[in-house]
Design an enzyme around this catalytic site. Structure first.
Site, short mmCIF file in Angstrom:
data_model
loop_
_atom_site.label_atom_id
_atom_site.label_comp_id
_atom_site.label_asym_id
_atom_site.label_seq_id
_atom_site.Cartn_x
_atom_site.Cartn_y
_atom_site.Cartn_z
N TYR A 55 -63.01 29.71 -7.26
CA TYR A 55 -62.43 28.34 -7.00
C TYR A 55 -62.99 27.10 -7.73
O TYR A 55 -62.57 26.14 -8.10
CB TYR A 55 -61.97 28.14 -5.36
CG TYR A 55 -60.92 29.14 -5.02
CD1 TYR A 55 -59.43 28.83 -5.37
CD2 TYR A 55 -61.27 30.31 -4.63
CE1 TYR A 55 -58.59 29.68 -5.24
CE2 TYR A 55 -60.14 31.30 -4.34
CZ TYR A 55 -58.73 31.11 -4.36
OH TYR A 55 -57.76 31.83 -4.36
N ASN A 89 -48.39 25.37 -6.65
CA ASN A 89 -49.61 25.24 -7.45
C ASN A 89 -50.69 24.45 -6.40
O ASN A 89 -50.20 23.70 -5.66
CB ASN A 89 -49.18 24.50 -8.63
CG ASN A 89 -48.27 25.14 -9.63
OD1 ASN A 89 -48.31 26.21 -9.55
ND2 ASN A 89 -47.81 24.24 -10.51
N VAL A 90 -51.71 24.81 -6.80
CA VAL A 90 -52.74 24.18 -6.09
C VAL A 90 -53.54 23.00 -6.71
O VAL A 90 -54.40 22.38 -6.09
CB VAL A 90 -53.99 25.00 -5.59
CG1 VAL A 90 -53.42 26.51 -4.50
CG2 VAL A 90 -54.72 26.14 -6.79
N HIS A 106 -49.33 26.58 -1.18
CA HIS A 106 -50.46 27.50 -1.22
C HIS A 106 -51.75 26.81 -0.98
O HIS A 106 -52.77 27.30 -1.55
CB HIS A 106 -50.44 28.27 -2.46
CG HIS A 106 -49.01 29.49 -2.38
ND1 HIS A 106 -48.85 29.92 -3.55
CD2 HIS A 106 -48.43 29.97 -1.55
CE1 HIS A 106 -47.90 31.00 -3.09
NE2 HIS A 106 -47.66 30.68 -1.72
N SER A 173 -42.94 33.06 -11.47
CA SER A 173 -42.54 34.60 -11.70
C SER A 173 -41.70 34.97 -10.44
O SER A 173 -41.13 36.21 -10.42
CB SER A 173 -43.62 35.72 -11.91
OG SER A 173 -44.67 35.51 -10.77
#
Ligand code: OAD
Length: 230
Positions: A55, A89-90, A106, A173
């Site tokens: 991360y 998305n983060v 998320h 996806s």
């Protein structure tokens, strides 16, 4: 007159043109990593350094990129529409572009939280390392929803999706649940536009679904043109 409510569900393909890798495309993030090692509570317990470094890399990369035309066009749509973004998305590229209603399903890369108190959340730009702790000495962790964890924003996302007058899905996806299930919550007859160069959702499953096989920036321009005609 009230503005038409457009709900936008975005995935990693939204940020691809900004230079951030997707997860499941060739050479995507998950190709070089064991998902459960870097994105699960068990993985973190097993090897916190590895997870934090994964991360940290994502966070450093985010600080080097900028929103693309697709992000900017979605933000500009707020002039004419009531736009609600629900993102998997983060990154914070929607916010950087100026979108005002962004829900992160998320989690967020630029936030960390205490492993002991999930409400102790801090803004964080630098690397996070083992030994970075809260005021009671508990390790901090990325503010990310890992596999096997609850999705705290799910109910809010469902409530927003139920009110959509148009659903726009971009660059995902649709492999990860419960995010992918949101498509089932729109009211019957709601138009759905799905922008993705390789969309895998079957148009036959959703009578009001229109697939736009383009990149996020090209597809958003096209949808805006279509919405302005309706
Ligand atoms: P994926 O990597 O699974 O899918 C990315 C999608 O973006 C694919 O369908 C691509 O065809 C499409 N794509 C690629 N380039 C594009 C472009 N320029 N414009 C538009 N679309 C493009 O990513 P997600 O569906 O977002 O979760 O993955 C969902 C979740 O899986 C992520 O939030 C992440 C991951 O595990 C966590 O880490 C919790």
């Amino acid at each position: 007159m009230a503005k038409k409510k457009i709900v936008v569900l975005t995935g990693a393909g939204m940020s691809a043109e900004s230079g951030l890798k997707t997860f499941r495309d060739a050479n995507g993030l998950w190709e070089g990593h064991d998902v459960m090692q870097v994105a699960s509570p068990e993985g973190f317990a097993n090897d916190p350094e590895l997870v934090l470094e994964f991360y940290n890399q994502r966070r450093r990369q985010l600080l080097e990129v900028a929103p693309n035309k697709g992000h900017h066009d979605l933000a500009a749509m707020e002039t004419d529409f009531d736009v609600h973004i629900i993102t998997q998305n983060v990154d914070n590229l929607h916010e950087q572009a100026g979108s005002s209603k962004v829900l992160h399903l998320h989690g967020e890369l630029l936030k960390v939280r205490s492993t002991e108190n999930e409400n102790d959340i801090r803004y964080w730009e630098k690397d996070l390392i083992v030994g970075d702790v809260d005021q009671n000495g508990h390790q901090l962790r990325p503010h990310i929803v890992w596999f096997g964890e609850m999705v705290p924003q799910l109910d809010n996302a469902i409530a927003i999706t139920k009110k959509a007058e148009v659903l726009l899905i971009i660059g995902t996806s649709m492999q990860v649940y419960p995010a992918a299930s949101l498509i089932h919550y729109v009211r019957m007859g709601t138009p759905i536009y799905f922008i993705d160069p390789k969309s895998k959702v079957g148009a036959s499953d959703f009578p009001n679904l229109q697939i736009i096989s383009k990149t996020a920036s090209e597809g958003v321009s096209e949808v805006i043109r279509m919405l302005q005609k309706t």
